[in-house]
Structure formats: C-alpha cells, structure tokens
Write a protein that holds these residues in place. Structure first.
Motif, short mmCIF file in Angstrom:
data_model
loop_
_atom_site.label_atom_id
_atom_site.label_comp_id
_atom_site.label_asym_id
_atom_site.label_seq_id
_atom_site.Cartn_x
_atom_site.Cartn_y
_atom_site.Cartn_z
N TYR B 44 17.51 7.32 3.42
CA TYR B 44 17.20 8.47 4.29
C TYR B 44 17.66 8.20 5.72
O TYR B 44 18.31 9.05 6.34
N GLU B 45 17.38 7.02 6.21
CA GLU B 45 17.80 6.69 7.58
C GLU B 45 19.33 6.73 7.69
O GLU B 45 19.88 7.24 8.67
N ALA B 46 20.01 6.18 6.68
CA ALA B 46 21.46 6.16 6.72
C ALA B 46 22.02 7.58 6.67
O ALA B 46 22.99 7.91 7.36
N VAL B 48 20.51 10.32 7.70
CA VAL B 48 20.25 10.96 8.99
C VAL B 48 21.27 10.49 10.03
O VAL B 48 21.72 11.27 10.86
N ASN B 49 21.65 9.22 9.96
CA ASN B 49 22.65 8.73 10.91
C ASN B 49 23.98 9.46 10.78
O ASN B 49 24.63 9.77 11.78
N VAL B 50 24.37 9.73 9.53
CA VAL B 50 25.61 10.48 9.34
C VAL B 50 25.45 11.88 9.93
O VAL B 50 26.32 12.37 10.66
N ALA B 52 23.42 12.87 12.25
CA ALA B 52 23.21 12.89 13.70
C ALA B 52 24.41 12.38 14.47
O ALA B 52 24.70 12.85 15.58
N HIS B 53 25.12 11.40 13.93
CA HIS B 53 26.13 10.73 14.74
C HIS B 53 27.56 10.97 14.26
O HIS B 53 28.50 10.75 15.02
N ALA B 54 27.75 11.39 12.98
CA ALA B 54 29.12 11.50 12.47
C ALA B 54 29.46 12.95 12.12
O ALA B 54 28.66 13.85 12.34
N MET B 106 15.36 3.48 15.67
CA MET B 106 14.74 2.58 14.69
C MET B 106 15.44 2.67 13.33
O MET B 106 15.06 1.97 12.40
N GLY B 107 16.45 3.52 13.23
CA GLY B 107 17.09 3.76 11.94
C GLY B 107 17.72 2.51 11.35
O GLY B 107 17.34 2.06 10.26
N LEU B 108 18.68 1.95 12.06
CA LEU B 108 19.36 0.76 11.52
C LEU B 108 18.38 -0.41 11.31
O LEU B 108 18.43 -1.05 10.25
MG LIG Z 1 19.16 6.87 13.10
#
Ligand SMILES: [Mg+2]
Ligand SMILES: Nc1ncnc2c1ncn2[C@@H]1O[C@H](COP(=O)(O)OP(=O)(O)O)[C@@H](O)[C@H]1O
Ligand code: SF4
Ligand code: SF4
Lengths: 455, 137
Positions: B44-46, B48-50, B52-54, B106-108
């Motif tokens: 889930y964190e990974a 969300v990172n895509v 939010a950031h990619a 706190m994701g990574l």
């Molecule tokens: Mg994150």
C-alpha cells in the motif's frame, strides 16, 4: 475443511422460496447458491446478518425461534430485553404496560440487558489501557460482525475486545442473583428477547465461550405482537409491575449507533450497516486507517434499531429511545440508593473475559498453499471462458463464484447458460442435456409448460 | 504465479486498489494472516508513492512456494538521494498531497519495517524500481 457446526437461526422455507436470486446477490459473504430452484445457505460462510431476509420478496427466509412454552420448564423465568424493544411501541403505551404484559406472559423477572453497559464501559477502559498494543480495539457487541471478521478478516480477530457483551454480563448477573436468593441452577431459565438472528446464533453457537449463559431466545416481533394485542384487548388491567429503576442515558443509547464509541476517549469511530463495515475493515486491514483507538461496528443500518426482528421504523424507534433517555435523565424517577448490580460487581468482573476468538477464513481455496495455487490457476482459466456478466443464471452470484465452486467440486461449468449454448451449437452436448442441467439448477417447476396466451 | 496491476499516477481515489487485489489473492492462497498484513501494508505504501510522486506504474506480483516477490516500477521523477528518502519523516510531498493526508515521510521506512528484503533503485527523470520480498515460512 471446517468441522464445527454453526447454528444459524435464518432458515429458508423451501415451500415458499421461488429461487429468485435476490438473497444470493445481496449476501455479503457470498454464502448463498440456488440449487433445484431453492436458495441454499452455506453454514460455514453465513454470519447471520439478515441481509437475505430483508431482500426476500416472498418472505421465504425466516428467523427460527424457540417454542415459547419452554419458559415454563423453569421456576424462575427471566426475560432479558434489549432496550430497542421499548422503542418499538407507540408513545401512548407506557413502559409500565410493556413490562406488565411481559410478566403476564409468564415471566417472573424482567431486566434490560443494556443496564450492564455501565460496568462494561468501565472494564473496557481498563482493558484498552492494559492491552494498548492491540489497538485499534474492535467492539465485540454485534455477533454478526464478530463472525464477519472471523470468516473474512482473519488478521483482525486479535483486535476484537475479549470481553463479554452486555447480554452475557446481564445473564450471569441475573443467574447469580437468583442463586443467592436460594434458587438452584436448573430452576432458573434466562430468555433473551432478540432483535436479530445474529444474537440467536451467538446464544446457540457462542464464540469465545464454552457454553451460553442464556437458556432460550424469543423473537422480538413475537413479544411486540403479544404486548400490542394485550393492550388493545384491554387484557392487562392491573399493572403488575413496579417501576422502581433508573436506566442511564448510556444504557438506553447502547444499542444505537455511537452508543459505545461515544463512551471512550481517544479517536473512536462508529460504523453501522454491514457494507459500510466491510469497507472500513478492508481499510483497517491494509492499515489505510491508522491511529484509531476504538471502533464500534454494527451489521444493521442504524444498529439494532434496524435489526431484522424490529417492527417500528428505525428512525421513529431511535427518536423514542432518545426521549426515554432524556426523561430518565431529567426526572430520575427513583434513583435507587445503590443499584443492586453493584453488589455483584466483583463477581461480574471476575467472569467478564472471553476466551480466544478463532479465525476461520472462508476465503482460502485450500489449506495447502501449493494446492491453493493450482486451484487459483484453474479458476483463472475457467474465468476466461465465462462471459463475466454475473447474471446468476448458473445459481451462483457471480462468474467468479461459479468458477470457484467448479474448482472446489461444488458445481459444474456447464451450469453457465452461455457455455451451454456454445456447447450445444458445437454439438458437444445435446439440447436435452442442456435442458437437464438448467432443470437441476432451477428446479423442474420453473420449466413447467406455460402458455403465453393464458396470461 | 504472476499477476500484474496497473497503478495510475495522481489518482488518490484509486490508491490502494492494487494492494487490495493482492490481499485478496494471498487470502485465497491461505497465506498466514500476519504475513499478508505485512505484505499488504508495504504494498500500500509503495502504491501510494507511485500515485503521489510518479506518473504511472505497475505492480508485478510473483508468488513462490516460499516467498512473495513484488516489483513496483514507475515512470516518474525518480529519487535523487535514496538514503535521504529512506529517512523517517523525509518527504518532498507537495502541500496539496499533505492536505489529503499523505506525505508524512513514513512510507519507505514502513516498507522496510514490513518486508524481509527491500531493494530500491532509481534513475532521475526516468523512474523508480522497488522490490519487496516477504518469506512465507
Ligand atoms: Mg509515501
Ligand atoms: N516512486 C517514487 N518516485 C519518486 N519519488 C519517490 C518515490 N517514492 C518515494 N519518493 C521520494 O521519497 C520521499 C520519501 O518517501 P516516503 O517515505 O514514502 O514519504 P512520503 O511519501 O510521505 O513523502 C518522498 O517524499 C519522495 O520524494
Ligand atoms: S444471513 Fe447474511 S451472511 Fe447469512 S446467508 Fe443471509 S445474507 Fe448471507
Ligand atoms: S446491529 Fe444489533 S440487531 Fe443488527 S445484527 Fe448486530 S446485534 Fe443484531
């Protein structure tokens, strides 16, 4: 896979069921299939939420109840009431009248189970402090939700608060009280007036307890009818019941939404209606929701005011209960110096814990992971040939469900009407074979010759 | 067994769909609930990172008898300093993203905590590859 037998109060009356698939499509655990034209409930998957009963257009799903006369097997007959019962009656019927009729029906004592909410709230606070690492805490109040978590969210089982719900606390309180008054165990019969099927299942197949503390269950609509009948026919002239109690606002609101969540500090959520609950449990499991302390989850829309055995409109019932709580709060008719239950506090605290709640996932395809993988591959292959329109004509709620049933040996792929047509066209099955398969799913009656011109 | 899920960039309303799909599969395979939980939390964190950031990405899940290997690859800005990104609380999230309740940095670190192995590689202005391995026994 599962050996245990689970009791369910919801029964399909085969003579009435028309196999319409409504229940099959709403069941949140996909527990229902249509076989031979009749709904069939999988006992391992059913959580007694009552969604199927609500969806049935012909009232073919009923809540089975114990025979009322069984109460007379006992010398002392205690009626435990949920506070929602009092919300079912029109304003001109008094609490005193309701209690009196219940006594006239043959009970020797009447007690509202939510009265023990005060004790439970206090114990829950200490419990949450002591076990803070198990946060977020999920209430054990609604038996349908406890079962839902067991079968669909096994990873969350450990978050359920391992304390008895008020119904059981009240039952052990009353039994002990009557024991102290000199009655033996088998002279005391404790009966719960239930607003739902889930509480019946909880009494007949308790989770986290070796045995139930309740001897029998009476459906709330039955009591409702008896009370109204007696009052309308003016039968209960002399009011037997002495109203000398005080029920707290907390107790009266306990079965309503936010009844529990409003009692605790920290971040508390109250969620009602089973689909809403499932949505939140998914998020909880993914840790998409974090930093929550307490979660109240109820299967019915507007909690127990929406129970399947309630008769009054839930909004009106809630309004009445709020009025009742206000009344007690303002008038405090007779506040007993000291509530009797306080004497039993140490005893109740000693017995308030429950044992472990075991997960029993209905989702896994096989206990052996390699087998499960093989089955999953098969399911995916089958899904490629099914039409994915989820029509339900195969007797399963979705193409996915049929594929799973096929792999588990519970259904045949040819139950799919689309496949039947294709196979017939290609000459792989005869039209008669195709017809026979449909007759198996839908029953002979469905295919009896009907003449369009007759109607 | 292999599964691939597409992850749409910048669509927070869909964030979590891929990890929920993986959760369903792992439940069907009778994987230990505790391992499912760890895996899903890190996925889930990974995911969300895509979001939010990619710009967009894929989640490739491979399940072996003894382990789950997930590769999340995205097209995006990449991470210039991975060590820094791994620090608790470090975030380049925009105020808009923070408003939506993401971007606590706190994701990574959470992925690291919830996986047995974590490998991350990234090329600035190309994208990021993250591999998460969880053992089943
Ligand atoms: Mg994150
Ligand atoms: N897939 C990615 N593409 C680009 N940058 C990323 C990616 N994942 C993480 N980062 C960078 O690493 C930082 C830390 O990530 P993380 O610990 O998840 O915190 P957060 O997402 O809350 O900012 C992010 O702020 C971002 O700068
Ligand atoms: S009671 Fe609920 S879980 Fe059980 S069969 Fe009916 S709808 Fe499904
Ligand atoms: S919400 Fe109340 S009435 Fe509905 S199933 Fe749960 S306990 Fe029963």
């Amino acid at each position: 896979m599962e050996k245990a037998h689970f009791y369910h109060a919801l029964k399909v009356v085969e003579e009435v069921c028309i196999g319409c698939t409504h229940c099959m499509n709403v069941c949140p655990t996909s527990a229902i299939r249509v076989k031979n034209g009749i709904a069939d409930i999988n006992k391992n998957a059913c959580v007694d939420c009552g969604e199927c009963l609500n969806s049935c257009p012909v009232n073919a799903i009923i809540v089975e109840q114990d025979d009322f006369s069984q109460i007379f097997h006992y010398k002392q007959r205690v009626a435990l009431l949920p506070t929602v019962l009092l919300g079912q009656f029109p304003d001109d019927i008094s609490e005193k009248q309701i209690y009196s009729v219940i006594l006239e029906l043959g009970f020797t004592h009447v007690y509202e189970v939510d009265e023990t909410a005060d004790i439970l709230t206090e114990v829950t606070k200490t419990y949450m402090q002591k076990h803070h690492q198990e946060r977020p805490f999920i209430s054990s109040f609604c038996p349908a939700i406890v079962r839902l978590i067991q079968v669909k969210f096994p990873a969350l089982v450990e978050h359920i608060i391992h304390l008895k719900p008020v119904i059981d606390i009240s039952a052990i309180f009353y039994r002990e009280k009557l024991k102290n008054e000199g009655f033996s165990d088998d002279e005391v019969g404790i009966f719960y007036v239930t607003p739902c099927a889930a509480k019946i299942a909880a009494v007949k197949s308790p989770v986290g307890e070796d045995k139930s503390f309740i001897d029998g269950v009476i459906n709330m609509d039955f009591i409702y009818n008896k009370v109204l009948l007696s009052i309308k026919q003016n039968k209960s002239k002399e009011l037997k019941y002495e109203l000398n109690k005080h029920i707290s606002r907390r107790s009266i609101g306990w079965t309503l939404t936010n009844g529990e969540a409003s009692q605790y500090s920290g971040r508390c959520l109250a969620i009602d209606e089973i689909h809403n609950v499932i949505e939140v449990l998914e998020k909880l499991e993914n840790e998409e929701i974090t930093d929550v302390d307490f979660i109240e989850l109820r299967a019915c829309d507007h909690s127990c005011a929406g129970g399947v055995l309630t008769t009054e409109n839930r909004f009106l019932a809630i309004e009445r209960l709020r009025k009742r709580a206000d009344w007690y709060h303002r008038n405090k008719p007779i506040i007993l110096e000291k509530k009797e239950i306080e004497e039993y506090r140490p005893y109740l605290l000693e017995n308030i814990s429950i044992k472990s709640i075991e997960p029993r996932s209905i989702l896994s395809l096989d206990t052996d992971m390699m087998e499960a993988m093989k089955k999953m591959e098969k399911i995916n292959r089958i899904l490629k040939v099914l039409p994915s329109i989820d029509c339900g004509a195969c007797g399963a709620p979705r193409c996915q469900a049929l594929a799973e049933d096929v792999v588990q040996g519970k259904a045949k792929m040819t139950q799919c009407v689309f496949l039947q047509k294709m196979l017939t066209k290609e000459g792989l099955i005869t039209p008669q074979e195709s017809f026979d398969i449909s007759e198996n799913t839908w029953g002979v009656k469905r295919f009896e010759k009907k003449n369009i011109n007759d109607h | 067994m292999k599964f691939t899920f597409f992850i749409e960039g910048e669509n927070f309303s869909k964030a979590g769909t891929a990890s929920s799909e993986v959760k369903k599969i792992l439940k069907q395979l009778n994987v230990d609930p505790k391992i499912i939980k760890r895996t899903v939390v890190s996925l889930y964190e990974a995911e969300v990172n895509v979001v939010a950031h990619a710009f967009e990405g894929n989640m490739n899940v491979e399940i072996f008898p003894d382990k789950i290997v997930v590769r999340i690859e995205d097209k995006g800005p990449g991470i210039p300093d991975i060590d820094k990104a791994m620090e608790k609380g470090f975030s380049t999230a925009t105020p808009k993203v923070r408003e939506m309740g993401f971007g606590a940095g706190m994701g990574l670190p959470n992925i690291k905590k919830n996986s047995d192995e974590m490998n991350i590689s990234s090329k600035v202005n190309v994208g990021t590859k993250l591999e998460i391995v969880n053992y089943l026994k």
